[in-house]
Write an enzyme that holds these catalytic residues in place. Structure first.
Site, mmCIF file in Angstrom:
data_model
loop_
_atom_site.group_PDB
_atom_site.id
_atom_site.type_symbol
_atom_site.label_atom_id
_atom_site.label_comp_id
_atom_site.label_asym_id
_atom_site.label_seq_id
_atom_site.Cartn_x
_atom_site.Cartn_y
_atom_site.Cartn_z
ATOM 1 N N PHE A 280 0.793 -1.233 -0.121
ATOM 2 C CA PHE A 280 -0.043 -0.103 -0.114
ATOM 3 C C PHE A 280 1.014 1.144 -0.153
ATOM 4 C CE2 PHE A 280 -2.128 3.474 2.242
ATOM 5 C CZ PHE A 280 -3.284 3.647 1.404
ATOM 6 N N ASP A 366 -28.184 -20.363 -10.831
ATOM 7 C CA ASP A 366 -26.636 -20.038 -10.553
ATOM 8 C C ASP A 366 -25.778 -20.242 -11.790
ATOM 9 O OD1 ASP A 366 -24.420 -20.500 -8.668
ATOM 10 O OD2 ASP A 366 -25.808 -20.064 -7.140
ATOM 11 N N TRP A 477 -24.193 -11.903 -6.567
ATOM 12 C CA TRP A 477 -22.665 -11.351 -6.878
ATOM 13 C C TRP A 477 -21.438 -11.925 -6.575
ATOM 14 C CZ3 TRP A 477 -21.519 -5.685 -8.807
ATOM 15 C CH2 TRP A 477 -20.196 -5.541 -9.078
ATOM 16 N N CYS A 526 -21.395 -12.552 -2.437
ATOM 17 C CA CYS A 526 -20.740 -14.041 -2.202
ATOM 18 C C CYS A 526 -19.296 -13.967 -2.807
ATOM 19 C CB CYS A 526 -21.625 -14.984 -3.464
ATOM 20 S SG CYS A 526 -21.074 -16.717 -3.428
ATOM 21 N N ASP A 534 -18.202 -8.965 4.988
ATOM 22 C CA ASP A 534 -17.860 -7.967 5.591
ATOM 23 C C ASP A 534 -19.131 -6.754 5.601
ATOM 24 O OD1 ASP A 534 -17.235 -5.972 3.529
ATOM 25 O OD2 ASP A 534 -15.945 -7.638 3.007
ATOM 26 N N ASP A 548 -19.885 -21.699 1.441
ATOM 27 C CA ASP A 548 -20.161 -22.714 0.585
ATOM 28 C C ASP A 548 -20.423 -24.133 1.016
ATOM 29 O OD1 ASP A 548 -19.839 -21.584 -2.003
ATOM 30 O OD2 ASP A 548 -18.111 -21.796 -2.508
ATOM 31 N N GLU A 614 -40.784 -36.053 3.069
ATOM 32 C CA GLU A 614 -40.051 -34.793 2.963
ATOM 33 C C GLU A 614 -40.563 -33.668 2.503
ATOM 34 O OE1 GLU A 614 -35.747 -37.142 2.236
ATOM 35 O OE2 GLU A 614 -36.993 -37.181 0.525
HETATM 36 C C1 GLA Z 1 -19.156 -19.944 -5.649
HETATM 37 C C2 GLA Z 1 -20.511 -19.849 -5.076
HETATM 38 C C3 GLA Z 1 -21.479 -21.205 -4.956
HETATM 39 C C4 GLA Z 1 -21.714 -21.347 -6.418
HETATM 40 C C5 GLA Z 1 -20.404 -21.346 -7.292
HETATM 41 C C6 GLA Z 1 -20.756 -21.194 -8.855
HETATM 42 O O1 GLA Z 1 -18.444 -21.150 -5.165
HETATM 43 O O2 GLA Z 1 -20.086 -19.725 -3.543
HETATM 44 O O3 GLA Z 1 -22.526 -20.955 -4.298
HETATM 45 O O4 GLA Z 1 -22.324 -19.975 -6.794
HETATM 46 O O5 GLA Z 1 -19.349 -20.255 -6.983
HETATM 47 O O6 GLA Z 1 -19.582 -21.435 -9.442
#
Ligand code: GLA
Length: 729
Positions: A280, A366, A477, A526, A534, A548, A614
């Site tokens: 920095f 996803d 994102w 994400c 944060d 994850d 279920e």
């Molecule tokens: C990351 C995210 C997962 C999924 C994968 C897709 O690992 O944390 O939830 O979206 O990417 O590639």
């Protein structure tokens, strides 16, 4: 409330339960005199003792007085090179090559309302609930001025800090280090708590007494990281959930950070929190200003629980800009763990249909929908729908989902590019990488140079075009690698040290543009799960995929650690298949629901193959979540029993602000023989009220539930139970 006493040049900042005080002393040094439980006032510099300490130098003004040394005095903003050898808040390199900063008080301003920071996340507050103090310090020789900003949120017991450094000289000044927060403690019998981990096991609590020297946690990965979190706590040695003095400090920042605590030679302690000094170097030309990110502080006289609840309230009400602030978020069904990248429209629609029948309301597509993306070697950056998988494009898919009554959400990863992509082929120079070096890959991808406006503009337009015609209500994102080879042709060699920070500013800039362009779209942050969980991100993405790791039992640990700073409503949490994909553990569907329900709830599994039993469980879970939504979203969160203690079930509770309702969750750990029965003592209820406990069917006085407890029945391995408590009229 901010009180300035001009006779003593004393600044006293009161919140409902705490007081923070500083004083410009006779030499203009800004001393830190107190931060703790609320006190009536007076000049608390009387607590400071002056002594002649060997090898602690004295500034020129103090003449022959050897008892005055910056090396031992508690200060608001410590300077490198001026006689304080402890952790500096600022290190400057001046045109003559010297590294000396010596900042003295020159003035201040008190304003109603909360300051804002250009291009950076910050808590917001109007005139009715926040005040600002801006103290100016100057180094007259260096001609550098520093503005220390304080935001005082009385009702939230929250104090924020930020720093602006301005070069008022004629030559360049280089910032080599800048901490947003410097907090000195007279006594050092303190524990330091940090939240550390790894990908898929984030934010595990670590607690240890301060020991002489510097202890730090930080990130040099260009993201706040899975490994450490920009949130730390200092607390009294015996502090627990509901007793003991605690100071929590968070940085609203998503890049390299350093939290450092130093136990000094005379039993004093200092905490600094700010941008990590690794690589920095920020050059300030004449007249230029650098703004350091905001730090936020809570001091809780009554333990870690109250500290967390103050942060939760402040974040929920004064940081999150959530399109669902006033209405329930839809229960989502995410395609990732059901199909990964192997799907076509038919499969997606059949999954969505099955989810819809169970009560899900938002279908999230996803990774895998764009370019030629069938695995992770390709297509990041090419944000147009894969025609084979989605013949009608996103708009076509969205139309069909909407027709079945499902909303549509989408995964994107704007900051990244695959080498095998149209974007990379057209602009190979748009990635971070020094000339002449082979690329360092991570998850087969490279990082776009987000410091450059033209790169951000391209990404924005590409994503806008992709969304065109599709009524998208949610974006995930993602960001799936850390930064390496941090070099950009857009900056001269002597300014490459600005890149890490400029990258974060670029990310914030694009996030802000998204927020403005699509205020109704909920953006979930994400970074391979919780690699960028944060408070900085939370300003732009009011919920973040917590990890994850979707195993319910590991999640208890991750969500437990996360809850020390961040509210449950901000933690993305999904029910997934069992055995779990990440760790192979089998857990009951009920328990997976119990764990996920303590966050922003959803499903991430192939619900098409569920048995009738279920399906009934899932439908009930969704109903219960809807029913308890307000409790989980706005209620106070109590950690009743931490996960992982042998033979003791983990337990937590959400209690409504009026204390008339609660949802208590209990999850048993691994099984074992000859286990004692446990009694769960609740917290946060009204001792004078009587509660009906749904499920057990009996009436319980609040004081009994809190003092004597509720008898946990025998539970099998990883079984869970949820108690609904309602006060009788
Ligand atoms: C990351 C995210 C997962 C999924 C994968 C897709 O690992 O944390 O939830 O979206 O990417 O590639």
């Amino acid at each position: 409330m901010i009180i300035y006493d001009w006779r003593d040049r004393l600044f006293t900042l009161h919140t409902e339960n705490t007081t923070y005080q500083m004083k410009a002393d006779e030499y203009g040094v800004l001393l830190h005199t107190y931060y703790g439980p609320r006190v009536s006032g007076g000049d608390l510099s009387r607590l400071i003792r002056y002594a002649d300490r060997g090898f602690s130098p004295s500034p020129a003004e103090s003449g022959r007085d050897r008892t005055y040394s910056l090396d031992v005095l508690p200060q608001e903003f410590s300077c490198a090179g001026a006689g304080d050898f402890r952790l500096p808040s600022i290190e400057l390199e001046l045109p003559d090559g010297s590294h000396t900063a010596d900042l003295r008080y020159t003035g201040h301003e008190i304003r109603r309302g909360k300051y804002a920071l250009d291009g950076l996340p910050a808590f917001f507050g109007g005139e009715e609930d926040a005040d600002t103090l801006a103290v100016t310090l100057e180094d007259r020789t260096a001609r550098v001025s520093v503005e220390l900003l304080y935001g005082v949120f009385e009702k939230y017991d929250l104090i924020t800090r930020a720093v602006r450094v301005t070069n008022r000289g004629e030559g360049p000044a280089v910032l080599c280090r800048i901490a947003s927060l410097c907090l000195d403690f007279p006594c050092a019998d303190l524990d330091l708590i940090t939240f550390d981990g790894a990908h898929a096991m984030e934010r595990r609590l670590h607690r240890a007494p301060l020991r002489p020297g510097v202890q730090s946690a930080g990130s040099v990965r260009g993201m706040s990281s899975h490994q450490h979190n920009p949130f730390v706590v200092l607390c009294e040695r015996d502090a627990g959930e509901e007793h003991g003095l605690c100071w929590g400090a968070m940085l609203l920042y998503s890049g390299n950070f350093e939290a450092a605590a130093e136990l000094g030679q005379f039993g004093d302690a200092r905490l600094t929190l700010g941008i990590h000094p690794f690589h920095f170097r920020w050059t300030l030309g004449p007249g230029e200003t650098f703004t350091a990110p905001e730090a936020a502080l809570v001091c809780a006289p009554g333990g870690l629980g109250p500290m967390s609840r103050q942060f939760h309230r402040a974040i929920r009400e004064r940081l999150l800009r959530d399109p669902y602030q006033d209405r329930p978020k839809p229960v989502l069904l995410n395609s990732w763990e059901a199909f990964y990248m192997g799907f076509d429209e038919e499969k997606l629609l059949s999954l969505a249909r099955a989810g819809k029948e169970l009560g899900a309301e938002l279908f999230v597509l996803d990774d895998g929908w764009f370019g030629r993306r069938d695995d992770d070697t390709t297509s990041l950056g090419d944000w147009s729908a894969n025609a084979k998988k989605l013949p009608g494009g996103l708009a076509g898919l969205c139309g069909k989902l909407n027709a079945m009554g499902m909303e549509f959400g989408l995964w994107i990863e704007p900051e990244m590019v695959s080498e095998d992509s149209e974007l990379y082929r057209a602009h190979p120079d748009w990635v971070l990488c020094p000339p002449g070096r082979p690329h360092i890959r991570s998850r087969q991808q490279l990082v776009l140079d987000f410091t450059r406006p033209e790169v951000r503009e391209h990404v924005f337009q590409a994503i806008r075009a992709a969304l065109d015609g599709a009524d998208v209500r949610y974006l995930k994102w993602d960001m799936n690698r850390g930064l390496t080879q941090v070099w950009s042709p857009a900056l001269p060699p002597d300014r490459q040290g600005e890149l890490y920070h400029r990258y974060v500013l670029g990310v914030y800039d694009l996030l802000e543009r998204f927020h403005r362009e699509w205020p109704r779209i909920l953006i979930e942050g994400c970074a391979g799960g919780g690699g960028r969980f944060d408070a900085g991100m939370l300003y732009y993405t009011p919920q973040i995929w917590c990890s994850d790791n979707t195993d319910a039992i590991d999640r208890l640990h991750i969500q437990y650690g996360t809850s020390f700073a961040y509210p449950p409503c901000a933690m993305g949490a999904h029910v997934s298949a069992s055995p779990n994909e990440q760790n192979g553990r089998s857990t009951p569907l009920e328990t997976r629901g119990t764990a996920a329900m303590s966050g922003a709830f959803g499903y991430e599994m192939d619900v098409r193959g569920l048995s009738p039993e279920e399906r009934a469980v899932v439908s009930r879970q969704i109903e219960l979540y809807r029913d308890c939504y307000d409790l989980i979203r706005r209620g106070d969160y109590y950690r009743l029993s931490p996960p992982g203690e042998e033979g003791v079930p983990a337990a937590w509770a959400h209690v409504s602000p009026d204390r008339r309702e609660a949802l208590v969750s209990v999850v048993a750990g691994p099984t074992g023989a000859a286990r004692p029965f446990r009694t769960l003592r609740l917290r946060g209820l009204d001792p004078a009220l009587v509660y009906r406990v749904e499920g057990d069917g009996r009436l319980w006085p609040g004081d009994v539930l809190m003092a004597a407890g509720w008898p946990i029945p025998r539970m099998g391995e990883y079984e869970s139970l949820r108690l609904r408590l309602r006060a009788e009229p």
